[in-house]
Design an enzyme around this catalytic site. Structure first.
Site, PDB file in Angstrom:
ATOM      1  N   GLN A 102      -4.795  20.838 105.718  1.00 12.11           N
ATOM      2  CA  GLN A 102      -4.718  20.988 104.270  1.00 12.11           C
ATOM      3  C   GLN A 102      -3.766  19.948 103.697  1.00 12.11           C
ATOM      4  OE1 GLN A 102      -2.383  23.888 101.958  1.00 12.11           O
ATOM      5  NE2 GLN A 102      -4.345  24.804 101.354  1.00 12.11           N
ATOM      6  N   TYR A 183       0.615  23.861  92.611  1.00 14.19           N
ATOM      7  CA  TYR A 183       0.995  22.533  93.067  1.00 14.19           C
ATOM      8  C   TYR A 183       0.247  21.471  92.257  1.00 14.19           C
ATOM      9  CZ  TYR A 183       3.276  25.306  96.602  1.00 14.19           C
ATOM     10  OH  TYR A 183       4.083  26.230  97.207  1.00 14.19           O
ATOM     11  N   ARG A 230      -9.323  24.086  98.082  1.00 14.67           N
ATOM     12  CA  ARG A 230      -8.872  25.452  97.823  1.00 14.67           C
ATOM     13  C   ARG A 230      -8.447  25.573  96.365  1.00 14.67           C
ATOM     14  NH1 ARG A 230      -4.008  29.391  99.807  1.00 14.67           N
ATOM     15  NH2 ARG A 230      -5.329  31.041 100.632  1.00 14.67           N
ATOM     16  N   GLY A 314      -4.128  35.620 105.952  1.00 13.04           N
ATOM     17  CA  GLY A 314      -2.857  34.962 106.153  1.00 13.04           C
ATOM     18  C   GLY A 314      -1.920  35.732 107.051  1.00 13.04           C
TER      19      GLY A 314
END
Length: 363
Positions: A102, A183, A230, A314
């Site tokens: 990623q 982000y 994502r 996760g």
């Protein structure tokens, strides 16, 4: 006695790969890399332990010095980074696993004390997130970032492309663009973080442009069938507010990304079920769905209903390296330890217990 959980244990094609099951390890920052961004010595064991999931998506990995936000996160843009990641990907492949790196550019979610060049973070606009950041000297306020010039935005796209090529050189099966969780990519989406007046700000089309350009550049560099993204529609972390146009921005974005033929889109789902249904209709390739906090008994529900093709997990995967075996055997799960999520060494990283050979009937 092994308990079948169809269709989670059926194979599925994702991009150029046939995956053995529909279980995905979600990307999770662990902050255990060296200070130069080279993956830590224990990272190989960490990922290999989880190689039986259909797909591993790595922790967020910066594509440049500017892209680093947190302490000791890995990079993938120098020869040392490539060599470090190659050890991991080779070991995962030896176990029959598949791994996408990623690419995560933190944008304004950064602090000069955490980056190699010790400069302020960069962002669509010079707007601070109003949050703190952990540094080597403790928590500090995140300073106001520097707004990228139009030319610097284009150079950042090129940095993503270089990092993607580096990831493939390191043996990764593909790249997931981190377009979620407040982000850099999502900062362009949100009017609260993006007040630009050039072609990257203002309209829905302009605010989606950076994400589309990054995806296009990476697809051209390494192949669309090794490129994914994502997204987290509606995320409101750290000053991010996508506004009333947010759902329509994602409808536009997903429709445009669909034209590229990417390997998958990975949705971190918040709560907007109508938008999720629309994304499913607009997206013709595999869809990975991650619902944080989903109960054990709901694993597989989204695949069974046809809403998703794969499901990502996760903390359950973090705490259960033999996650697949435990699901097949209907065995109890370990509980994760939040105190060891970030930083440290082996404890809470590679030492979670696994089922005994007698209990593990899935081999």
């Amino acid at each position: 006695m092994e308990i079948p959980m169809n269709p989670m244990f059926t194979s599925v094609r994702v991009g150029r790969y046939m995956l053995p099951n529909r279980l995905v390890m979600a990307p999770m920052t662990r902050s255990r890399a060296a200070f130069d961004g080279t993956p830590g010595e224990l990272a190989t064991e960490y990922y290999v332990q989880r190689a039986r999931l259909g797909l591993i998506v790595t922790e967020g990995t910066q594509p440049s010095d500017d892209g680093q936000g947190y302490l000791t996160t890995p990079g993938i843009y120098t020869p040392a980074h490539i060599a470090g990641w190659r050890k991991i990907t080779s070991a995962v492949h030896d176990k029959g696993g598949h791994i996408f790196i990623q690419l995560m550019h933190a944008g304004r979610m950064s602090h000069p004390d955490n980056t190699p060049h010790h400069r302020q973070g960069v962002a669509p606009s010079a707007i601070a997130p109003g949050a703190g950041m952990f540094t080597a000297t403790g928590m500090q306020d995140i300073p106001t970032p520097r707004a990228l010039t139009t030319e610097e935005v284009r150079r950042t796209v090129a940095e993503f492309s270089h990092a993607a090529r580096s990831a493939i050189e390191a043996g990764a099966d593909g790249i997931e663009i981190h377009g979620a969780n407040a982000y850099l990519v999502q900062q362009f989406f949100a009017p609260s973080a993006n007040t630009r007046t050039d072609e990257y700000g203002g309209s829905i089309e302009n605010r989606a442009r950076f994400a589309i350009e990054v995806a296009t550049a990476i697809a051209e560099e390494v192949g669309a069938d090794r490129t994914a993204i994502r997204l987290s529609p509606g995320t409101a972390l750290w000053g991010i507010d996508e506004g009333a146009e947010g759902p329509d921005l994602y409808r536009y974005l997903v429709a445009e990304l669909d034209k590229l033929g990417l390997a998958y889109v990975h949705i971190l789902h918040q709560s907007n079920e109508p938008l999720l249904a629309d994304i499913r209709k607009l997206w013709r390739q595999p869809l990975i769905l991650n619902r944080p906090g989903r109960p054990r008994g709901q694993i597989g529900a989204d695949v069974a209903s046809g809403l998703a093709d794969l499901e990502a997990f996760g903390q359950m995967v973090l705490a259960n390296p033999d996650f697949v075996a435990r699901l097949k055997a209907d065995a109890a799960m370990n509980e994760s330890d939040p105190k060891t999520f970030y930083g440290g060494a082996a404890k809470g990283y590679i030492d979670y217990p696994v089922l005994s050979a007698r209990t593990d009937t899935s081999s």
